[in-house]
Enzyme design. Structure first.
Site, PDB file in Angstrom:
ATOM      1  N   GLU A  33       0.849  -1.192   0.000  1.00  0.00           N
ATOM      2  CA  GLU A  33       0.000   0.000   0.000  1.00  0.00           C
ATOM      3  C   GLU A  33       0.887   1.246   0.000  1.00  0.00           C
ATOM      4  OE1 GLU A  33      -3.251   1.016  -0.265  1.00  0.00           O
ATOM      5  OE2 GLU A  33      -2.435   3.021   0.097  1.00  0.00           O
ATOM      6  N   GLN A  34       0.565   2.174  -0.908  1.00  0.00           N
ATOM      7  CA  GLN A  34       1.400   3.376  -1.023  1.00  0.00           C
ATOM      8  C   GLN A  34       1.312   4.275   0.222  1.00  0.00           C
ATOM      9  OE1 GLN A  34       0.006   5.628  -4.410  1.00  0.00           O
ATOM     10  NE2 GLN A  34      -2.016   5.952  -3.559  1.00  0.00           N
ATOM     11  N   ARG A 107     -16.542   4.413   5.200  1.00  0.00           N
ATOM     12  CA  ARG A 107     -15.471   3.616   4.569  1.00  0.00           C
ATOM     13  C   ARG A 107     -14.320   3.277   5.512  1.00  0.00           C
ATOM     14  NH1 ARG A 107     -15.244   4.023  -1.350  1.00  0.00           N
ATOM     15  NH2 ARG A 107     -13.074   3.457  -1.132  1.00  0.00           N
ATOM     16  N   TYR A 216     -27.333   9.512   3.174  1.00  0.00           N
ATOM     17  CA  TYR A 216     -27.802   8.376   3.984  1.00  0.00           C
ATOM     18  C   TYR A 216     -27.004   8.319   5.281  1.00  0.00           C
ATOM     19  CZ  TYR A 216     -23.878   6.392   1.277  1.00  0.00           C
ATOM     20  OH  TYR A 216     -22.667   6.184   0.672  1.00  0.00           O
ATOM     21  N   ASP A 294     -11.454  -1.069  -9.167  1.00  0.00           N
ATOM     22  CA  ASP A 294     -11.349   0.111 -10.021  1.00  0.00           C
ATOM     23  C   ASP A 294     -10.146   0.038 -10.962  1.00  0.00           C
ATOM     24  OD1 ASP A 294     -13.568   1.187  -8.856  1.00  0.00           O
ATOM     25  OD2 ASP A 294     -12.591   2.991  -8.078  1.00  0.00           O
TER      26      ASP A 294
HETATM   27  P1  FAD Z   1      -9.531   1.844  -4.106  1.00  0.00           P
HETATM   28  O1  FAD Z   1     -10.549   1.868  -3.038  1.00  0.00           O
HETATM   29  O2  FAD Z   1      -9.267   3.102  -4.854  1.00  0.00           O
HETATM   30  O3  FAD Z   1      -8.177   1.320  -3.459  1.00  0.00           O
HETATM   31  C1  FAD Z   1      -6.951   1.357  -4.150  1.00  0.00           C
HETATM   32  C2  FAD Z   1      -5.828   1.297  -3.109  1.00  0.00           C
HETATM   33  O4  FAD Z   1      -4.582   1.186  -3.805  1.00  0.00           O
HETATM   34  C3  FAD Z   1      -5.737   2.563  -2.257  1.00  0.00           C
HETATM   35  O5  FAD Z   1      -5.507   2.194  -0.920  1.00  0.00           O
HETATM   36  C4  FAD Z   1      -4.532   3.299  -2.841  1.00  0.00           C
HETATM   37  O6  FAD Z   1      -3.851   4.107  -1.889  1.00  0.00           O
HETATM   38  C5  FAD Z   1      -3.671   2.135  -3.284  1.00  0.00           C
HETATM   39  N1  FAD Z   1      -2.743   2.457  -4.380  1.00  0.00           N
HETATM   40  C6  FAD Z   1      -2.985   3.181  -5.492  1.00  0.00           C
HETATM   41  N2  FAD Z   1      -1.891   3.224  -6.280  1.00  0.00           N
HETATM   42  C7  FAD Z   1      -0.949   2.493  -5.644  1.00  0.00           C
HETATM   43  C8  FAD Z   1       0.395   2.142  -5.960  1.00  0.00           C
HETATM   44  N3  FAD Z   1       0.990   2.547  -7.098  1.00  0.00           N
HETATM   45  N4  FAD Z   1       1.079   1.367  -5.087  1.00  0.00           N
HETATM   46  C9  FAD Z   1       0.493   0.925  -3.924  1.00  0.00           C
HETATM   47  N5  FAD Z   1      -0.763   1.244  -3.568  1.00  0.00           N
HETATM   48  C10 FAD Z   1      -1.478   2.000  -4.427  1.00  0.00           C
HETATM   49  N6  FAD Z   1     -19.088   1.969  -4.479  1.00  0.00           N
HETATM   50  C11 FAD Z   1     -20.060   1.251  -3.853  1.00  0.00           C
HETATM   51  O7  FAD Z   1     -20.071   0.009  -3.935  1.00  0.00           O
HETATM   52  N7  FAD Z   1     -21.039   1.881  -3.143  1.00  0.00           N
HETATM   53  C12 FAD Z   1     -21.087   3.234  -3.025  1.00  0.00           C
HETATM   54  O8  FAD Z   1     -21.984   3.780  -2.354  1.00  0.00           O
HETATM   55  C13 FAD Z   1     -20.077   4.023  -3.685  1.00  0.00           C
HETATM   56  N8  FAD Z   1     -20.090   5.384  -3.613  1.00  0.00           N
HETATM   57  C14 FAD Z   1     -19.115   6.100  -4.255  1.00  0.00           C
HETATM   58  C15 FAD Z   1     -19.153   7.505  -4.219  1.00  0.00           C
HETATM   59  C16 FAD Z   1     -18.190   8.266  -4.880  1.00  0.00           C
HETATM   60  C17 FAD Z   1     -18.260   9.762  -4.861  1.00  0.00           C
HETATM   61  C18 FAD Z   1     -17.129   7.605  -5.576  1.00  0.00           C
HETATM   62  C19 FAD Z   1     -16.056   8.410  -6.277  1.00  0.00           C
HETATM   63  C20 FAD Z   1     -17.090   6.207  -5.622  1.00  0.00           C
HETATM   64  C21 FAD Z   1     -18.082   5.439  -4.977  1.00  0.00           C
HETATM   65  N9  FAD Z   1     -18.085   4.045  -5.019  1.00  0.00           N
HETATM   66  C22 FAD Z   1     -19.066   3.325  -4.415  1.00  0.00           C
HETATM   67  C23 FAD Z   1     -17.030   3.332  -5.773  1.00  0.00           C
HETATM   68  C24 FAD Z   1     -15.964   2.786  -4.854  1.00  0.00           C
HETATM   69  O9  FAD Z   1     -15.487   3.796  -4.002  1.00  0.00           O
HETATM   70  C25 FAD Z   1     -14.805   2.206  -5.652  1.00  0.00           C
HETATM   71  O10 FAD Z   1     -15.290   1.445  -6.712  1.00  0.00           O
HETATM   72  C26 FAD Z   1     -13.954   1.321  -4.730  1.00  0.00           C
HETATM   73  O11 FAD Z   1     -13.325   2.109  -3.749  1.00  0.00           O
HETATM   74  C27 FAD Z   1     -12.906   0.563  -5.531  1.00  0.00           C
HETATM   75  O12 FAD Z   1     -12.124  -0.194  -4.653  1.00  0.00           O
HETATM   76  P2  FAD Z   1     -10.669  -0.623  -5.068  1.00  0.00           P
HETATM   77  O13 FAD Z   1     -10.132  -1.435  -3.927  1.00  0.00           O
HETATM   78  O14 FAD Z   1     -10.664  -1.200  -6.427  1.00  0.00           O
HETATM   79  O15 FAD Z   1      -9.858   0.751  -5.200  1.00  0.00           O
END
Ligand code: FAD
Length: 380
Positions: A33-34, A107, A216, A294
């Protein structure tokens, strides 16, 4: 299946879910994790039964229940008059229909539950201050290279490093996102700042021409989450931590109902996120490297499914490894099992932009006919 050494880039919700599922299956896992300390960004999250089911299978349902609010239902409200349409029940209904609850969560709380569960199995599994830069993959294994030059060897690499994924870049080259035209305002509100009717455990979706607002309850009613989406073309920073001001947010929702003004004025610190769109990837896996969340299917938050999909992905990586002899075949099987579903969610979320922001909502009369037709539910 022999136990693998699995490297995960990113300790977000998707990366941690994958780590927990893989550790529970006896694999050796390192998550890079960064961030130098944990304590994810303070925003709210809706988790539907598809995601809460996964959390239950991973044994964290009790810990999650402790920190969650149960949404009793959802309602649509009209931006101008505040008129309310009940959409559907959640609460007991979600459990009766799907066997699992619909939660709204803070979160950092959910993140904390997953971190604790991972560390309970392996206290050293999460490596902080570890920014992933690139990787070298071969037929025999994969080496993850951090920005500070450290190198880690494993059997498999999972890129769970979010929307700006370096692992996706390494696999498929730089992506070319286009701006959706929408800016998302986010913030949390201590519930005591709000009148009772804005604190109820109901998901609210205010709809208006060119924008919508979601709010909510979080943390069993202690906090309220605010998200305001507005069509605006002058902000293109896609970030969890870019701050804005209350005045700017109020300008974006000028003319909206008093309840919306009250919510905006009560937000502790508003943040802004430019919503970008990307063509959904049809390939997530190459040899010993794959992507989740994502990193491979960033989604507009208009179905509240982005994190739910990342959580599903994390569990599915582990399941495919459990059920498939060859690890590279398992990663391809994971991709094949997930791509169509994730693509459908990405497209469905984008389609909601027009629905929520429809020009028909501009006049009160047109709006009532539009909402009645579009949501087809009783008014309350
Ligand atoms: P992330 O949560 O972005 O995690 C990525 C991790 O990788 C982070 O900890 C980051 O620091 C780390 N990282 C990044 N680059 C590097 C690197 N080079 N080296 C090491 N670590 C790194 N989804 C829902 O299901 N319900 C909701 O109600 C909802 N509401 C939302 C509202 C908003 C305004 C937004 C913008 C999004 C919402 N989402 C919701 C979507 C959801 O937040 C994302 O889809 C989700 O966080 C994706 O999870 P992830 O683990 O793929 O990525």
């Amino acid at each position: 299946m022999t136990k693998q050494k699995i490297l995960i880039a990113g300790a977000g919700l998707g990366g941690l879910t994958a780590a927990l599922a893989l550790l529970r299956d006896g694999h050796q896992v390192q998550v890079f994790e960064q961030a130098s300390r944990l304590g994810e960004v303070g925003a709210g999250l809706q988790l539907s039964a598809n995601a809460t089911r996964v959390l239950s299978l991973l044994g964290v349902d009790e810990a999650v229940r402790e920190i969650a609010s149960v949404a009793a239902g959802k309602q649509v409200r009209l931006w101008s008059t505040g008129q309310t349409w009940k959409l559907f029940d959640l609460g007991k209904q979600s459990v009766a229909e799907y066997g699992h609850p619909y939660y709204t969560l803070y979160r950092p709380d959910l993140h904390g539950v997953l971190v604790d569960a991972v560390r309970a199995i392996d206290p050293e599994a999460i490596v902080l201050g570890a920014k992933c830069a690139s990787f070298d993959a071969s037929e025999s294994g994969v080496t993850l290279v951090l920005e500070d030059g450290r190198r880690f060897r494993g059997d498999l690499l999972v890129g769970a490093d979010g929307v700006h994924s370096r692992i996706r870049q390494g696999l498929f080259g730089a992506d070319a996102p286009s701006f959706s035209g929408c800016l998302a305002w986010r913030g949390v509100i201590p519930a005591e700042r709000l009148p009772a009717h804005l604190r109820e455990p109901v998901g609210n979706n205010w709809v208006g021409p060119g924008g919508h607002v979601i709010h909510y309850a979080l943390r069993r009613g202690e906090l309220v989450n605010f998200v305001g989406i507005v069509e605006r073309g002058d902000w293109t920073v896609e970030s969890w931590t870019a701050a804005g001001t209350t005045e700017e947010c109020l300008r974006d929702f000028a003319g909206w109902h008093d309840d919306v003004q009250t919510l905006i004025r009560s937000v502790q610190q508003p943040y802004k996120w430019a919503l970008m769109v990307r063509e959904p990837l049809q390939q997530w896996t190459q040899g010993r490297v794959t992507l989740l969340g994502d990193a491979c299917h960033p989604t507009l938050p208009f179905l509240a499914q982005g994190a739910c999909m990342a959580i599903e992905d994390g569990a599915m990586v582990a399941r495919c490894l459990r059920e498939t002899g060859d690890p590279q075949h398992a990663l391809r099987r994971y991709q094949d099992a997930r791509v169509e579903r994730a693509t459908r969610i990405v497209q469905g979320s984008a389609a909601n932009t027009k629905r929520f922001h429809n020009p028909a909502l501009a006049s009160a009369e047109g709006a009532v006919a539009y909402v009645d037709r579009e949501w087809n539910e009783a008014r309350v």
